[in-house]
Design a protein around this motif. Structure first.
Motif, PDB file in Angstrom:
ATOM      1  N   VAL A  16       0.863  -1.178   0.000  1.00 24.14           N
ATOM      2  CA  VAL A  16       0.000   0.000   0.000  1.00 24.14           C
ATOM      3  C   VAL A  16       0.903   1.233   0.000  1.00 24.14           C
ATOM      4  O   VAL A  16       1.820   1.325   0.815  1.00 24.14           O
ATOM      5  N   PRO A  17       0.675   2.197  -0.930  1.00 30.10           N
ATOM      6  CA  PRO A  17       1.533   3.384  -0.960  1.00 30.10           C
ATOM      7  C   PRO A  17       1.354   4.212   0.316  1.00 30.10           C
ATOM      8  O   PRO A  17       0.272   4.263   0.891  1.00 30.10           O
ATOM      9  N   SER A  18       2.432   4.866   0.696  1.00 29.45           N
ATOM     10  CA  SER A  18       2.382   5.672   1.914  1.00 29.45           C
ATOM     11  C   SER A  18       1.636   6.977   1.641  1.00 29.45           C
ATOM     12  O   SER A  18       1.407   7.358   0.494  1.00 29.45           O
ATOM     13  N   GLU A  19       1.278   7.641   2.704  1.00 26.98           N
ATOM     14  CA  GLU A  19       0.563   8.913   2.603  1.00 26.98           C
ATOM     15  C   GLU A  19       1.402   9.938   1.840  1.00 26.98           C
ATOM     16  O   GLU A  19       0.892  10.688   1.012  1.00 26.98           O
ATOM     17  N   LYS A  20       2.699   9.937   2.094  1.00 28.67           N
ATOM     18  CA  LYS A  20       3.610  10.870   1.432  1.00 28.67           C
ATOM     19  C   LYS A  20       3.665  10.607  -0.070  1.00 28.67           C
ATOM     20  O   LYS A  20       3.635  11.536  -0.876  1.00 28.67           O
ATOM     21  N   GLU A  21       3.726   9.333  -0.464  1.00 24.70           N
ATOM     22  CA  GLU A  21       3.755   8.981  -1.884  1.00 24.70           C
ATOM     23  C   GLU A  21       2.465   9.397  -2.579  1.00 24.70           C
ATOM     24  O   GLU A  21       2.492   9.910  -3.701  1.00 24.70           O
ATOM     25  N   LEU A  22       1.335   9.174  -1.921  1.00 25.66           N
ATOM     26  CA  LEU A  22       0.050   9.577  -2.501  1.00 25.66           C
ATOM     27  C   LEU A  22      -0.023  11.097  -2.668  1.00 25.66           C
ATOM     28  O   LEU A  22      -0.503  11.595  -3.688  1.00 25.66           O
TER      29      LEU A  22
ATOM     30  N   LYS B 132       2.149  12.201  -5.567  1.00 24.68           N
ATOM     31  CA  LYS B 132       1.509  11.847  -6.835  1.00 24.68           C
ATOM     32  C   LYS B 132       0.415  12.851  -7.184  1.00 24.68           C
ATOM     33  O   LYS B 132       0.314  13.305  -8.318  1.00 24.68           O
ATOM     34  N   GLN B 133      -0.396  13.234  -6.192  1.00 27.42           N
ATOM     35  CA  GLN B 133      -1.465  14.202  -6.434  1.00 27.42           C
ATOM     36  C   GLN B 133      -0.905  15.572  -6.777  1.00 27.42           C
ATOM     37  O   GLN B 133      -1.427  16.254  -7.647  1.00 27.42           O
ATOM     38  N   ILE B 134       0.158  15.982  -6.102  1.00 25.70           N
ATOM     39  CA  ILE B 134       0.760  17.285  -6.371  1.00 25.70           C
ATOM     40  C   ILE B 134       1.296  17.338  -7.801  1.00 25.70           C
ATOM     41  O   ILE B 134       1.170  18.356  -8.478  1.00 25.70           O
ATOM     42  N   LYS B 135       1.874  16.248  -8.277  1.00 28.24           N
ATOM     43  CA  LYS B 135       2.394  16.200  -9.645  1.00 28.24           C
ATOM     44  C   LYS B 135       1.266  16.280 -10.675  1.00 28.24           C
ATOM     45  O   LYS B 135       1.461  16.767 -11.774  1.00 28.24           O
TER      46      LYS B 135
END
Length: 161
Positions: A25-31, A34-37
């Motif tokens: 499961v991706p971490s909160e930071k990775e999510l 990804k959204q910011i990009k």
């Protein structure tokens, strides 16, 4: 018979649960990254507006209404000024308009880099004095949050004849 069914069901559960564990499961930071990009930072969701333009439902018409209002208001405020007397050859000024998240406005004239024909400091001071007391402007919105927006608006200086 019951034991065989239990063993088969338990084995099926064990193998399918292992399949779920294989995909981390991706971490909160990775999510978040990804959204910011994925966000287009060059565009806003809702352009700045004024109360008179709020009744319009089409975003393009609302944007056009806002720009026409700003242009007409700036022209009106500058038409009673000495700009035309001091600079008779000046017919258009490009004004960089900043709408801040707190709904305040900032105006800055834009001149070509090689401009020596006009006293840019004098024009800037005239604009700062004349471009006050604007109606309340609603700031631009990005993802539900008021944001700063900037644009350059050409303003035609009309002569009084």
């Amino acid at each position: 018979m019951k034991k065989t069914v239990q063993i088969l069901l338990g084995g099926a559960f064990f193998f399918t649960s292992c399949q779920w564990m294989g995909n981390p499961v991706p971490s909160e930071k990775e999510l978040l990254e990804k959204q910011i990009k994925e966000i287009n930072w060059k565009e806003v969701d809702v352009y700045p507006s004024i109360a008179d333009c709020e009744a319009l439902t089409d975003a393009t018409q609302k944007k056009q209404c806002f720009f026409e209002f700003l242009s007409a208001t700036i022209q009106q405020k500058l038409s009673i000024d000495t700009l035309k007397v001091l600079f008779p050859k000046l017919d258009t000024i490009e004004v960089k308009i900043t709408v801040n998240p707190d709904a305040s406005l900032e105006f800055e004239p834009q001149f070509p880099r090689d401009t020596v024909a006009y006293d840019t400091i004098k024009i800037d001071s005239i604009l700062k004095v004349k471009l006050v007391d604007f109606p309340k402007v609603h700031p631009a919105i990005k993802r539900g949050i008021p944001v700063k927006s900037q644009f350059i608006l050409p303003v035609i200086i009309k002569s009084e004849q």
